[in-house]
Design a protein around this motif. Sequence first.
Motif, PDB file in Angstrom:
ATOM      1  N   LEU A 108       0.819  -1.211   0.000  1.00 53.69           N
ATOM      2  CA  LEU A 108       0.000   0.000   0.000  1.00 53.69           C
ATOM      3  C   LEU A 108       0.856   1.265   0.000  1.00 53.69           C
ATOM      4  CD1 LEU A 108      -2.894   1.151   0.180  1.00 53.69           C
ATOM      5  CD2 LEU A 108      -2.631   1.170   2.661  1.00 53.69           C
ATOM      6  N   ILE A 109       1.910   1.305   0.810  1.00 56.19           N
ATOM      7  CA  ILE A 109       2.760   2.497   0.866  1.00 56.19           C
ATOM      8  C   ILE A 109       3.467   2.741  -0.476  1.00 56.19           C
ATOM      9  CG2 ILE A 109       4.809   3.471   1.971  1.00 56.19           C
ATOM     10  CD1 ILE A 109       3.860   2.347   4.594  1.00 56.19           C
ATOM     11  N   PRO A 110       4.052   1.738  -1.160  1.00 55.54           N
ATOM     12  CA  PRO A 110       4.597   2.005  -2.500  1.00 55.54           C
ATOM     13  C   PRO A 110       3.560   2.501  -3.488  1.00 55.54           C
ATOM     14  CG  PRO A 110       5.483  -0.032  -1.652  1.00 55.54           C
ATOM     15  CD  PRO A 110       4.424   0.398  -0.688  1.00 55.54           C
ATOM     16  N   MET A 111       2.325   2.005  -3.392  1.00 55.06           N
ATOM     17  CA  MET A 111       1.278   2.501  -4.287  1.00 55.06           C
ATOM     18  C   MET A 111       1.010   3.984  -4.044  1.00 55.06           C
ATOM     19  SD  MET A 111      -1.393  -0.699  -4.203  1.00 55.06           S
ATOM     20  CE  MET A 111      -2.613   0.204  -5.123  1.00 55.06           C
ATOM     21  N   HIS A 112       1.025   4.403  -2.777  1.00 55.21           N
ATOM     22  CA  HIS A 112       0.818   5.815  -2.476  1.00 55.21           C
ATOM     23  C   HIS A 112       1.989   6.662  -2.962  1.00 55.21           C
ATOM     24  CE1 HIS A 112       0.949   9.395   0.282  1.00 55.21           C
ATOM     25  NE2 HIS A 112      -0.259   9.495  -0.233  1.00 55.21           N
ATOM     26  N   VAL A 113       3.205   6.166  -2.792  1.00 50.91           N
ATOM     27  CA  VAL A 113       4.382   6.903  -3.279  1.00 50.91           C
ATOM     28  C   VAL A 113       4.309   7.057  -4.794  1.00 50.91           C
ATOM     29  CG1 VAL A 113       6.888   6.811  -3.491  1.00 50.91           C
ATOM     30  CG2 VAL A 113       5.802   6.195  -1.337  1.00 50.91           C
ATOM     31  N   LEU A 114       3.957   5.987  -5.485  1.00 53.76           N
ATOM     32  CA  LEU A 114       3.830   6.070  -6.938  1.00 53.76           C
ATOM     33  C   LEU A 114       2.709   7.025  -7.339  1.00 53.76           C
ATOM     34  CD1 LEU A 114       4.997   4.884  -9.552  1.00 53.76           C
ATOM     35  CD2 LEU A 114       3.246   3.111  -9.440  1.00 53.76           C
ATOM     36  N   LEU A 115       1.624   7.041  -6.588  1.00 50.67           N
ATOM     37  CA  LEU A 115       0.528   7.974  -6.867  1.00 50.67           C
ATOM     38  C   LEU A 115       0.989   9.423  -6.704  1.00 50.67           C
ATOM     39  CD1 LEU A 115      -2.531   8.442  -7.405  1.00 50.67           C
ATOM     40  CD2 LEU A 115      -2.865   8.294  -4.928  1.00 50.67           C
ATOM     41  N   CYS A 116       1.764   9.703  -5.660  1.00 51.73           N
ATOM     42  CA  CYS A 116       2.270  11.064  -5.458  1.00 51.73           C
ATOM     43  C   CYS A 116       3.218  11.472  -6.575  1.00 51.73           C
ATOM     44  CB  CYS A 116       2.973  11.164  -4.108  1.00 51.73           C
ATOM     45  SG  CYS A 116       1.881  11.030  -2.685  1.00 51.73           S
ATOM     46  N   ILE A 117       4.040  10.542  -7.056  1.00 45.85           N
ATOM     47  CA  ILE A 117       4.970  10.861  -8.141  1.00 45.85           C
ATOM     48  C   ILE A 117       4.222  11.141  -9.437  1.00 45.85           C
ATOM     49  CG2 ILE A 117       6.816   9.911  -9.576  1.00 45.85           C
ATOM     50  CD1 ILE A 117       7.818   8.427  -7.102  1.00 45.85           C
ATOM     51  N   VAL A 118       3.215  10.327  -9.727  1.00 47.95           N
ATOM     52  CA  VAL A 118       2.464  10.491 -10.975  1.00 47.95           C
ATOM     53  C   VAL A 118       1.678  11.794 -10.961  1.00 47.95           C
ATOM     54  CG1 VAL A 118       0.578   9.513 -12.338  1.00 47.95           C
ATOM     55  CG2 VAL A 118       2.365   8.028 -11.446  1.00 47.95           C
ATOM     56  N   THR A 119       1.144  12.177  -9.822  1.00 47.77           N
ATOM     57  CA  THR A 119       0.348  13.406  -9.714  1.00 47.77           C
ATOM     58  C   THR A 119       1.191  14.637  -9.400  1.00 47.77           C
ATOM     59  OG1 THR A 119      -0.108  12.869  -7.397  1.00 47.77           O
ATOM     60  CG2 THR A 119      -1.738  12.177  -9.038  1.00 47.77           C
ATOM     61  N   SER A 120       2.529  14.550  -9.606  1.00 50.05           N
ATOM     62  CA  SER A 120       3.448  15.691  -9.431  1.00 50.05           C
ATOM     63  C   SER A 120       3.417  16.228  -8.007  1.00 50.05           C
ATOM     64  CB  SER A 120       3.118  16.810 -10.435  1.00 50.05           C
ATOM     65  OG  SER A 120       3.203  16.348 -11.762  1.00 50.05           O
ATOM     66  N   ARG A 121       3.350  15.335  -7.043  1.00 49.68           N
ATOM     67  CA  ARG A 121       3.375  15.737  -5.640  1.00 49.68           C
ATOM     68  C   ARG A 121       4.649  15.242  -4.947  1.00 49.68           C
ATOM     69  NH1 ARG A 121      -1.943  17.292  -4.103  1.00 49.68           N
ATOM     70  NH2 ARG A 121      -1.259  17.282  -1.921  1.00 49.68           N
ATOM     71  N   TYR A 122       5.703  15.032  -5.732  1.00 48.23           N
ATOM     72  CA  TYR A 122       6.956  14.577  -5.134  1.00 48.23           C
ATOM     73  C   TYR A 122       7.583  15.706  -4.320  1.00 48.23           C
ATOM     74  CZ  TYR A 122      11.825  13.340  -4.557  1.00 48.23           C
ATOM     75  OH  TYR A 122      13.054  13.108  -4.008  1.00 48.23           O
ATOM     76  N   SER A 123       8.183  15.324  -3.200  1.00 47.80           N
ATOM     77  CA  SER A 123       8.893  16.261  -2.340  1.00 47.80           C
ATOM     78  C   SER A 123       9.973  15.498  -1.599  1.00 47.80           C
ATOM     79  CB  SER A 123       7.937  16.945  -1.358  1.00 47.80           C
ATOM     80  OG  SER A 123       7.391  15.991  -0.464  1.00 47.80           O
ATOM     81  N   PRO A 124      10.979  16.188  -1.057  1.00 44.38           N
ATOM     82  CA  PRO A 124      11.986  15.480  -0.248  1.00 44.38           C
ATOM     83  C   PRO A 124      11.377  14.752   0.946  1.00 44.38           C
ATOM     84  CG  PRO A 124      12.776  17.660  -0.845  1.00 44.38           C
ATOM     85  CD  PRO A 124      11.351  17.597  -1.271  1.00 44.38           C
ATOM     86  N   ARG A 125      10.248  15.252   1.466  1.00 46.10           N
ATOM     87  CA  ARG A 125       9.590  14.581   2.580  1.00 46.10           C
ATOM     88  C   ARG A 125       9.083  13.203   2.170  1.00 46.10           C
ATOM     89  NH1 ARG A 125       5.253  16.892   3.075  1.00 46.10           N
ATOM     90  NH2 ARG A 125       5.404  18.618   1.603  1.00 46.10           N
TER      91      ARG A 125
END
Length: 775
Positions: free
Chosen positions: A223-240
């Motif tokens: 579940l956590i990798p799916m959320h990380v991938l979702l944030c990357i795809v939706t341009s919500r990547y951050s150092p946090r």
Amino acid sequence: MAASTDTTAAPSSTLRNASGNILAFFILLLIGVLAFSIRLFSVIKYESVIHEFDPYFNYRVTQFLTKNGVYDFWNWFDDRTWYPLGRVIGGTVYPGLTLTAATMWKALHFLNIPLSVETVCVFTAPVFSAFAAWATYLLTKEVKGVGAGLTAAVLLAMVPSYISRSVAGSYDNEAVAIFALIFTFYLYIKTLNTGSLFYATLNSISYFYMVCSWGGYTFIINLIPMHVLLCIVTSRYSPRLYIAYAPLVVLGTLMAALVPVVGFNAVMTSEHFASFLVFIIIHVVALAYYIKGILSPKMFKVAATLVISVGLVVCCAVVAVLIAVVASSPTKGWSGRSLSLLDPTYASKYIPIIASVSEHQPPTWPSYFMDINVLAFLVPAGIIACFSPLSDASSFVILYIVMSVYFSGVMVRLMLVFAPAACIMSGVALSEAFDAFTRSIKFYAFQTGDTVSASTVSMENNVKEIEKKEESLKKRPSKKNKKKEKENVEKPLKKSQTEKRPLILPVEASVFALFLTVLLAAFYVVHSVWAAAEAYSAPSIVLTSHSRDGLHVFDDFREAYAWLSHNTHVDDKVASWWDYGYQTTAMANRTVIVDNNTWNNTHIATVGTAMSSPEKAAWEIFNSLDVKYVLVVFGGVVGYSSDDINKFLWMVRIGGGVFPHIKEPDYLRDGQYRIDSQATPTMLNSLMYKLSYYRFVETDGGKGYDRVRGTEIGKKYFKLTHFEEVFTTHHWMVRIYKLKPQKNRIRGKTKKSRSKTSSKGPTKTRTITKKNPWH
């Protein structure tokens, strides 16, 4: 004046925050007391006893751990289970629950509180249910604030789905695993909001505890990798996001491999590959963002193409390696339970031992209303509330509820994973609705108060307007400046007023909606208390029923295990269906052939084949396994539906999956499972039928009426030739049979018979081959 008002407002706000924190602390204490006390109905109504089947094995392991220590526990070879194979306990069990209970027991004895191991095991689940409620508060607070957190914690403390697995006496892995699941999600969200490496390290430790506690840890690591991938795809990547994920994969995987039951599966099975793939992707994205910050736009385009091309090559290489590893496995690297989750029909087609477990069946719609009640109607409203505004934390909770809804629809056991998500969403919905309703009531209350002092307010406004006019006359700005000020000041003020304007409902609608909300909450409380007191508190080892004569208690299981413990030799082997293996070993202290671990399908199929075979063939199979006693559970007298006759078709299917001569159609009449006069001869001559219905006609004057199946049995009068009845409990729920010894051969008779046959004349020689008991 402004400075004085600011100085007076600051202490008042800090005082208000402090009082609010103190109030929230005491509310959380009450929620913990509620979560603990609502789970004590089983002890109050019955007694302090371990429930169900698996908890008895955990209790036996905890006893061994507290008596012999950790090192002996890791190296313990249990020769009383899976005879003659045995079982290495330290390498085949999730040790989190037993280590936790043993630590609690030692801490209590260090404080001179002399509780027994059984008492600590009984109350472990209620204690951790309070911890789970507090963890739910922390998680929901990070998503939507304190109000939503307190509401979600109250809901989780009483949700029936979680109560079913955490009542006093339910000493199973889920008792501590649900707390570890929620707390791991909280630390992930906390790290995502703060970017703290300290919380990231704590998140890895919490994940390690979850791995030690339950095999459902794979839900977290997917579940956590799916959320990380979702944030990357939706341009919500951050150092946090990088800090929240990268340490979890590295430290979490290393620590998970330290658990013996997991070992190299943490890096070799398909359940973990998604986390490694996302780990590579987030490093590529992090490198791209780093290069973008230090290079010019033109150079960044060249570097981006290089990074993306190298990243694609690395990803393709990793995918190729994963495909090669997966292709070498017949199950493509997935476990049987994972495949049954991805394909709900897989278990029924290929692994009947998984499909035979009742908690692995898909739930019905009424079970949702039973286990989460009104929360099912509040979850959609909570999802909508999480979208306004959408943050990284709220997107994770939305993804959590979506995935848990799917898995709970495949397997009824995973309603336990869905319950915390439903409580979080319902807490958010109720908190937002309560805020809207109370805000509207406060607005109209203050508005009526303002009309009383309207004259004083109007006088103050007039004075302010006069002062403003005098200041404007002194400054006398130009027309151009006025236009600029109006454009730059008034327009943003209008936008902020339209954006931040709260929703105000009519006062009548607000009061009525608030009343309905309180009524809905009261209905939820009543249902949860009823479920805790009546539906989920009865231990399976002690049964009760209500009739006109009053309350009837059926204690046949403990009666049978006590008989085995006192009337059989300590080294005797007992054969039964695998459901009762843990209880027989823990309560009767006798060696069993199979138990609830179900790790060896062939061994279980052997017992199923014996139960499905005629009496003589079954005797040969059991005798080859050195079995002395056979235990069957029969509910035809008292109406106990979970008996072996109702489970018999699963014995046939599992046995037929390994031994082809056992065919399910031979036990069915026109596709129907019958035990009456229309039953097939194969069914009527099977060992399970004979051991269940032997002397059954004596209970009701010769009718032989089965109260569970609702019909008279087909074969009423028969004798046993290879088994003898040695014990039947008071209500005929448990019946124990002993294998008769093999008859001695009389040499005189054999010589006479040989002389007679030889005097008659020459006969054809016949080769005598020993019959294989497995076919």
